[in-house]
Design a protein around this motif. Structure first.
Motif, mmCIF file in Angstrom:
data_model
loop_
_atom_site.group_PDB
_atom_site.id
_atom_site.type_symbol
_atom_site.label_atom_id
_atom_site.label_comp_id
_atom_site.label_asym_id
_atom_site.label_seq_id
_atom_site.Cartn_x
_atom_site.Cartn_y
_atom_site.Cartn_z
ATOM 1 N N PHE A 74 0.699 -1.125 0.063
ATOM 2 C CA PHE A 74 -0.055 0.176 -0.066
ATOM 3 C C PHE A 74 0.835 1.330 0.039
ATOM 4 C CE2 PHE A 74 -2.374 3.185 2.170
ATOM 5 C CZ PHE A 74 -3.541 3.341 1.446
ATOM 6 N N ILE A 75 0.659 2.173 -0.962
ATOM 7 C CA ILE A 75 1.354 3.553 -1.065
ATOM 8 C C ILE A 75 0.574 4.888 -1.114
ATOM 9 C CG2 ILE A 75 3.499 2.284 -2.238
ATOM 10 C CD1 ILE A 75 2.278 3.441 -4.722
ATOM 11 N N GLY A 76 -0.763 4.278 -0.934
ATOM 12 C CA GLY A 76 -1.848 5.460 -0.825
ATOM 13 C C GLY A 76 -1.933 6.255 -2.080
ATOM 14 N N LEU A 77 -1.888 7.499 -2.186
ATOM 15 C CA LEU A 77 -2.090 8.239 -3.648
ATOM 16 C C LEU A 77 -0.716 8.529 -4.160
ATOM 17 C CD1 LEU A 77 -4.515 10.945 -1.911
ATOM 18 C CD2 LEU A 77 -5.086 8.845 -3.449
ATOM 19 N N GLU A 78 0.214 7.966 -3.900
ATOM 20 C CA GLU A 78 1.508 8.192 -4.754
ATOM 21 C C GLU A 78 1.499 7.801 -6.196
ATOM 22 O OE1 GLU A 78 5.945 6.073 -4.740
ATOM 23 O OE2 GLU A 78 5.004 6.109 -2.927
#
Length: 335
Positions: A74-78
Protein backbone atom coordinates in the motif's frame (compact mmCIF):
# COMPACT_ATOMS: atom_id res chain seq x y z
CA UNK A 1 -78.76 11.27 -3.67
CA UNK A 2 -78.25 7.56 -4.27
CA UNK A 3 -74.82 6.14 -4.90
CA UNK A 4 -73.94 4.60 -8.16
CA UNK A 5 -74.38 0.85 -8.38
CA UNK A 6 -71.31 -1.03 -7.29
CA UNK A 7 -69.82 1.97 -5.41
CA UNK A 8 -68.89 1.16 -1.79
CA UNK A 9 -70.69 3.42 0.72
CA UNK A 10 -69.58 4.62 4.12
CA UNK A 11 -72.29 4.71 6.81
CA UNK A 12 -71.64 6.53 10.09
CA UNK A 13 -72.30 4.89 13.35
CA UNK A 14 -72.31 1.35 14.53
CA UNK A 15 -72.32 -1.28 11.87
CA UNK A 16 -70.92 1.07 9.23
CA UNK A 17 -69.90 -0.59 6.02
CA UNK A 18 -66.35 0.16 4.91
CA UNK A 19 -64.55 -0.38 1.62
CA UNK A 20 -62.82 -3.71 1.49
CA UNK A 21 -59.20 -3.43 2.56
CA UNK A 22 -56.64 -3.90 -0.20
CA UNK A 23 -55.31 -7.38 0.00
CA UNK A 24 -51.58 -7.78 -0.03
CA UNK A 25 -50.13 -9.76 -2.87
CA UNK A 26 -48.60 -12.90 -1.56
CA UNK A 27 -45.07 -13.91 -2.44
CA UNK A 28 -45.93 -16.87 -4.57
CA UNK A 29 -43.37 -19.02 -6.33
CA UNK A 30 -44.09 -17.26 -9.61
CA UNK A 31 -43.43 -13.81 -8.16
CA UNK A 32 -40.28 -14.95 -6.37
CA UNK A 33 -38.89 -16.64 -9.48
CA UNK A 34 -39.70 -13.54 -11.55
CA UNK A 35 -37.81 -11.24 -9.16
CA UNK A 36 -34.86 -13.63 -8.92
CA UNK A 37 -34.50 -14.16 -12.67
CA UNK A 38 -35.17 -10.65 -13.93
CA UNK A 39 -33.77 -8.62 -11.02
CA UNK A 40 -31.56 -10.75 -8.84
CA UNK A 41 -29.49 -12.37 -11.59
CA UNK A 42 -28.75 -9.11 -13.51
CA UNK A 43 -27.85 -7.31 -10.29
CA UNK A 44 -25.58 -10.18 -9.24
CA UNK A 45 -23.86 -10.21 -12.62
CA UNK A 46 -23.44 -6.43 -12.51
CA UNK A 47 -21.89 -6.60 -9.05
CA UNK A 48 -19.61 -9.46 -10.06
CA UNK A 49 -18.40 -8.26 -13.46
CA UNK A 50 -18.63 -4.46 -13.14
CA UNK A 51 -18.55 -3.10 -9.61
CA UNK A 52 -16.22 -5.71 -8.12
CA UNK A 53 -13.50 -5.35 -10.82
CA UNK A 54 -13.75 -1.57 -10.60
CA UNK A 55 -13.42 -1.64 -6.82
CA UNK A 56 -10.52 -4.06 -7.12
CA UNK A 57 -8.78 -1.80 -9.66
CA UNK A 58 -9.31 1.20 -7.38
CA UNK A 59 -7.60 -0.71 -4.55
CA UNK A 60 -4.70 -1.77 -6.78
CA UNK A 61 -4.22 1.87 -7.79
CA UNK A 62 -3.26 2.58 -4.19
CA UNK A 63 -0.51 -0.04 -4.25
CA UNK A 64 2.80 -0.61 -6.01
CA UNK A 65 1.67 -4.00 -7.33
CA UNK A 66 3.69 -5.26 -10.27
CA UNK A 67 1.02 -7.70 -11.40
CA UNK A 68 3.22 -10.74 -10.80
CA UNK A 69 3.37 -10.96 -7.00
CA UNK A 70 0.89 -12.29 -4.46
CA UNK A 71 1.14 -9.22 -2.21
CA UNK A 72 0.44 -5.56 -2.87
CA UNK A 73 2.31 -2.87 -0.95
CA UNK A 74 0.00 0.00 0.00
CA UNK A 75 1.43 3.38 -1.06
CA UNK A 76 -1.65 5.60 -0.86
CA UNK A 77 -2.02 8.31 -3.49
CA UNK A 78 1.55 8.09 -4.71
CA UNK A 79 0.51 6.71 -8.11
CA UNK A 80 -1.89 9.59 -8.66
CA UNK A 81 0.77 12.11 -7.68
CA UNK A 82 3.11 10.52 -10.19
CA UNK A 83 0.49 10.82 -12.94
CA UNK A 84 0.18 14.56 -12.33
CA UNK A 85 3.84 14.98 -13.28
CA UNK A 86 4.02 12.28 -15.97
CA UNK A 87 4.33 14.17 -19.26
CA UNK A 88 3.64 11.08 -21.34
CA UNK A 89 0.39 10.31 -19.54
CA UNK A 90 -0.72 13.93 -19.71
CA UNK A 91 -0.08 13.88 -23.45
CA UNK A 92 -2.19 10.74 -23.73
CA UNK A 93 -4.99 12.47 -21.80
CA UNK A 94 -4.76 15.42 -24.16
CA UNK A 95 -5.02 13.19 -27.24
CA UNK A 96 -8.00 11.37 -25.73
CA UNK A 97 -9.74 14.67 -25.04
CA UNK A 98 -9.15 15.75 -28.65
CA UNK A 99 -10.84 12.57 -29.83
CA UNK A 100 -13.65 13.19 -27.33
CA UNK A 101 -14.29 16.65 -28.75
CA UNK A 102 -13.87 15.87 -32.45
CA UNK A 103 -15.11 12.33 -33.11
CA UNK A 104 -18.68 12.60 -31.69
CA UNK A 105 -19.25 16.07 -33.14
CA UNK A 106 -18.10 15.26 -36.67
CA UNK A 107 -19.73 11.83 -36.74
CA UNK A 108 -23.10 13.00 -35.52
CA UNK A 109 -23.22 16.05 -37.79
CA UNK A 110 -22.47 13.93 -40.85
CA UNK A 111 -24.86 11.17 -39.76
CA UNK A 112 -27.66 13.64 -39.09
CA UNK A 113 -27.13 15.42 -42.41
CA UNK A 114 -27.22 12.14 -44.34
CA UNK A 115 -30.29 10.99 -42.41
CA UNK A 116 -32.10 14.19 -43.33
CA UNK A 117 -31.23 13.69 -46.99
CA UNK A 118 -32.61 10.16 -46.89
CA UNK A 119 -35.85 11.13 -45.16
CA UNK A 120 -36.96 14.52 -46.46
CA UNK A 121 -34.18 15.67 -48.79
CA UNK A 122 -35.82 14.49 -52.00
CA UNK A 123 -38.05 16.29 -54.48
CA UNK A 124 -39.70 19.48 -53.24
CA UNK A 125 -42.96 18.57 -55.00
CA UNK A 126 -45.46 15.93 -53.95
CA UNK A 127 -45.19 13.99 -50.71
CA UNK A 128 -42.22 14.55 -48.40
CA UNK A 129 -39.67 11.88 -49.19
CA UNK A 130 -35.94 11.30 -49.24
CA UNK A 131 -33.53 10.85 -52.09
CA UNK A 132 -34.37 8.16 -54.61
CA UNK A 133 -32.60 4.89 -53.83
CA UNK A 134 -32.35 5.70 -50.12
CA UNK A 135 -32.58 2.00 -49.18
CA UNK A 136 -29.45 1.29 -51.19
CA UNK A 137 -27.61 4.17 -49.52
CA UNK A 138 -28.56 2.89 -46.07
CA UNK A 139 -27.22 -0.58 -46.78
CA UNK A 140 -23.96 0.70 -48.26
CA UNK A 141 -23.43 3.22 -45.47
CA UNK A 142 -24.06 0.62 -42.78
CA UNK A 143 -21.48 -1.80 -44.19
CA UNK A 144 -18.37 -0.21 -42.53
CA UNK A 145 -19.94 -0.69 -39.09
CA UNK A 146 -20.25 -4.44 -39.71
CA UNK A 147 -16.52 -4.82 -40.40
CA UNK A 148 -14.54 -5.46 -37.17
CA UNK A 149 -12.54 -2.47 -35.96
CA UNK A 150 -9.23 -4.34 -36.10
CA UNK A 151 -9.85 -5.19 -39.76
CA UNK A 152 -10.73 -1.57 -40.53
CA UNK A 153 -7.53 -0.44 -38.84
CA UNK A 154 -5.39 -2.87 -40.82
CA UNK A 155 -7.06 -1.90 -44.11
CA UNK A 156 -6.56 1.81 -43.56
CA UNK A 157 -3.02 1.17 -42.43
CA UNK A 158 -2.41 -0.09 -45.96
CA UNK A 159 -4.40 2.78 -47.48
CA UNK A 160 -2.16 5.27 -45.65
CA UNK A 161 1.03 3.41 -46.63
CA UNK A 162 3.55 6.02 -47.88
CA UNK A 163 4.95 4.08 -50.83
CA UNK A 164 2.18 1.72 -51.94
CA UNK A 165 -0.93 3.19 -50.30
CA UNK A 166 -4.11 3.89 -52.22
CA UNK A 167 -4.48 7.44 -50.88
CA UNK A 168 -1.07 8.66 -52.03
CA UNK A 169 -1.55 6.90 -55.35
CA UNK A 170 -4.85 8.72 -55.98
CA UNK A 171 -3.49 12.10 -54.90
CA UNK A 172 -0.35 11.85 -57.01
CA UNK A 173 -2.48 10.65 -59.92
CA UNK A 174 -4.48 13.87 -59.60
CA UNK A 175 -1.28 15.89 -59.97
CA UNK A 176 -0.57 16.53 -56.28
CA UNK A 177 3.06 15.49 -56.37
CA UNK A 178 3.86 16.67 -52.87
CA UNK A 179 1.89 13.72 -51.48
CA UNK A 180 4.24 11.20 -53.07
CA UNK A 181 5.58 8.96 -50.28
CA UNK A 182 3.77 11.13 -47.72
CA UNK A 183 3.53 9.30 -44.38
CA UNK A 184 0.05 10.12 -43.10
CA UNK A 185 0.53 8.05 -39.96
CA UNK A 186 4.19 9.02 -39.64
CA UNK A 187 3.78 12.79 -39.42
CA UNK A 188 2.88 14.32 -36.04
CA UNK A 189 0.68 16.90 -37.75
CA UNK A 190 -1.51 14.36 -39.59
CA UNK A 191 -1.30 11.09 -37.65
CA UNK A 192 -4.11 11.75 -35.18
CA UNK A 193 -6.40 13.31 -37.80
CA UNK A 194 -5.87 10.34 -40.10
CA UNK A 195 -7.14 8.10 -37.30
CA UNK A 196 -10.11 10.43 -36.71
CA UNK A 197 -11.11 10.03 -40.37
CA UNK A 198 -11.09 6.24 -40.02
CA UNK A 199 -13.20 6.27 -36.84
CA UNK A 200 -15.73 8.67 -38.35
CA UNK A 201 -15.94 6.58 -41.52
CA UNK A 202 -16.65 3.48 -39.44
CA UNK A 203 -19.52 4.95 -37.42
CA UNK A 204 -21.28 7.42 -39.72
CA UNK A 205 -23.39 4.74 -41.40
CA UNK A 206 -24.63 3.19 -38.17
CA UNK A 207 -25.77 6.45 -36.64
CA UNK A 208 -27.25 7.57 -39.95
CA UNK A 209 -29.52 4.50 -39.92
CA UNK A 210 -30.39 5.21 -36.27
CA UNK A 211 -31.33 8.80 -37.07
CA UNK A 212 -33.33 7.77 -40.14
CA UNK A 213 -35.51 5.56 -37.94
CA UNK A 214 -35.91 8.34 -35.38
CA UNK A 215 -36.81 10.99 -37.97
CA UNK A 216 -39.38 8.69 -39.57
CA UNK A 217 -41.08 8.41 -36.19
CA UNK A 218 -41.90 12.14 -36.41
CA UNK A 219 -45.39 12.61 -37.96
CA UNK A 220 -45.15 13.39 -41.67
CA UNK A 221 -47.76 16.14 -41.25
CA UNK A 222 -45.21 18.23 -39.40
CA UNK A 223 -42.82 18.14 -42.36
CA UNK A 224 -45.71 18.89 -44.73
CA UNK A 225 -46.69 21.92 -42.63
CA UNK A 226 -43.08 23.14 -42.60
CA UNK A 227 -42.90 22.93 -46.39
CA UNK A 228 -46.19 24.82 -46.75
CA UNK A 229 -44.86 27.54 -44.43
CA UNK A 230 -41.84 27.92 -46.70
CA UNK A 231 -39.19 26.26 -44.54
CA UNK A 232 -36.27 24.91 -46.52
CA UNK A 233 -34.49 21.65 -45.87
CA UNK A 234 -31.87 23.22 -43.61
CA UNK A 235 -34.43 24.95 -41.39
CA UNK A 236 -36.54 21.79 -41.33
CA UNK A 237 -33.53 19.79 -40.20
CA UNK A 238 -32.51 22.28 -37.50
CA UNK A 239 -35.90 23.26 -36.09
CA UNK A 240 -37.98 20.12 -36.63
CA UNK A 241 -35.83 17.01 -37.12
CA UNK A 242 -33.15 17.83 -34.54
CA UNK A 243 -35.55 18.62 -31.65
CA UNK A 244 -37.68 15.65 -32.65
CA UNK A 245 -34.81 13.20 -32.21
CA UNK A 246 -33.05 14.97 -29.33
CA UNK A 247 -33.11 11.81 -27.23
CA UNK A 248 -31.41 9.76 -29.92
CA UNK A 249 -28.83 12.49 -30.50
CA UNK A 250 -28.01 12.66 -26.81
CA UNK A 251 -27.69 8.88 -26.48
CA UNK A 252 -25.52 8.67 -29.59
CA UNK A 253 -23.28 11.44 -28.29
CA UNK A 254 -22.75 9.60 -25.01
CA UNK A 255 -21.88 6.31 -26.72
CA UNK A 256 -19.52 7.96 -29.20
CA UNK A 257 -17.85 9.97 -26.46
CA UNK A 258 -17.23 6.85 -24.39
CA UNK A 259 -15.78 5.14 -27.46
CA UNK A 260 -13.61 8.16 -28.27
CA UNK A 261 -12.08 7.99 -24.79
CA UNK A 262 -11.13 4.40 -25.58
CA UNK A 263 -10.43 4.01 -29.34
CA UNK A 264 -7.81 1.39 -28.45
CA UNK A 265 -8.43 -1.01 -31.32
CA UNK A 266 -8.11 1.52 -34.15
CA UNK A 267 -4.99 3.08 -32.71
CA UNK A 268 -3.39 -0.24 -31.84
CA UNK A 269 -3.91 -1.39 -35.43
CA UNK A 270 -2.57 1.74 -37.13
CA UNK A 271 -0.07 3.18 -34.61
CA UNK A 272 0.54 0.62 -31.86
CA UNK A 273 3.49 2.54 -30.38
CA UNK A 274 1.72 5.85 -30.04
CA UNK A 275 2.69 7.36 -33.36
CA UNK A 276 5.42 9.91 -34.12
CA UNK A 277 6.19 11.91 -31.02
CA UNK A 278 3.36 10.05 -29.26
CA UNK A 279 0.92 12.17 -31.27
CA UNK A 280 -1.68 9.37 -31.34
CA UNK A 281 -1.06 7.95 -27.88
CA UNK A 282 -4.28 7.67 -25.85
CA UNK A 283 -4.99 6.68 -22.27
CA UNK A 284 -5.90 3.07 -23.03
CA UNK A 285 -2.66 2.52 -24.94
CA UNK A 286 -0.68 3.97 -22.05
CA UNK A 287 -2.54 1.70 -19.62
CA UNK A 288 -1.72 -1.35 -21.73
CA UNK A 289 1.94 -0.39 -22.06
CA UNK A 290 2.36 0.43 -18.38
CA UNK A 291 0.72 -2.79 -17.19
CA UNK A 292 1.90 -5.45 -19.64
CA UNK A 293 5.18 -4.04 -20.94
CA UNK A 294 6.52 -2.26 -17.86
CA UNK A 295 4.92 -4.50 -15.21
CA UNK A 296 3.46 -1.62 -13.15
CA UNK A 297 -0.10 -2.71 -12.63
CA UNK A 298 -0.70 -0.38 -9.69
CA UNK A 299 0.17 2.66 -11.78
CA UNK A 300 -1.87 1.30 -14.71
CA UNK A 301 -4.90 0.87 -12.44
CA UNK A 302 -4.53 4.50 -11.36
CA UNK A 303 -4.65 5.47 -15.03
CA UNK A 304 -7.77 3.34 -15.41
CA UNK A 305 -9.44 5.11 -12.50
CA UNK A 306 -8.65 8.48 -14.09
CA UNK A 307 -10.17 7.26 -17.35
CA UNK A 308 -13.28 6.08 -15.49
CA UNK A 309 -13.63 9.47 -13.78
CA UNK A 310 -13.33 11.25 -17.14
CA UNK A 311 -15.97 8.94 -18.61
CA UNK A 312 -18.40 9.48 -15.72
CA UNK A 313 -17.85 13.23 -15.85
CA UNK A 314 -18.48 13.35 -19.59
CA UNK A 315 -21.63 11.22 -19.34
CA UNK A 316 -23.01 13.23 -16.44
CA UNK A 317 -22.30 16.51 -18.23
CA UNK A 318 -24.05 15.45 -21.44
CA UNK A 319 -27.07 13.98 -19.66
CA UNK A 320 -27.31 16.96 -17.32
CA UNK A 321 -27.25 19.46 -20.18
CA UNK A 322 -29.82 17.39 -22.06
CA UNK A 323 -32.21 17.32 -19.09
CA UNK A 324 -31.77 21.06 -18.51
CA UNK A 325 -32.61 21.80 -22.14
CA UNK A 326 -35.62 19.47 -21.99
CA UNK A 327 -36.96 21.24 -18.89
CA UNK A 328 -36.45 24.63 -20.50
CA UNK A 329 -38.29 23.54 -23.63
CA UNK A 330 -41.12 22.13 -21.52
CA UNK A 331 -41.48 25.43 -19.63
CA UNK A 332 -41.46 27.32 -22.93
CA UNK A 333 -44.17 25.06 -24.34
CA UNK A 334 -46.39 25.58 -21.28
CA UNK A 335 -45.87 29.35 -21.48
Amino acid sequence: MSALPGTPTRVSGRGASRPPAATRKRWTFDRISLVVVFLGVPVALYLLFVLYPFTQAAWYSLTSWSGFTSTQEFIGLENYQRLLTDGLFLQAVGNSLVLLLVVPAVTLVLSFALACLLTFGGSSTGAVRGLSGSSFYRVVSFFPYVVPAIVVGIIFGRVYDPSAGLLNGVLTGLGLGRFKDFAWLGEPSTALWAVVVVIVWSFVGFYMVLFVASIRAIPAEIFEAARIDGAGRFRTAVFIAAPGIAGSLRTAYVYLGIFALDAFVFLAAMNPDGGPGNSTLVITQQIFSTAFKEGRFGLACAMGVVLAVLTFAFTGLVLGIGQALARRNARGARA
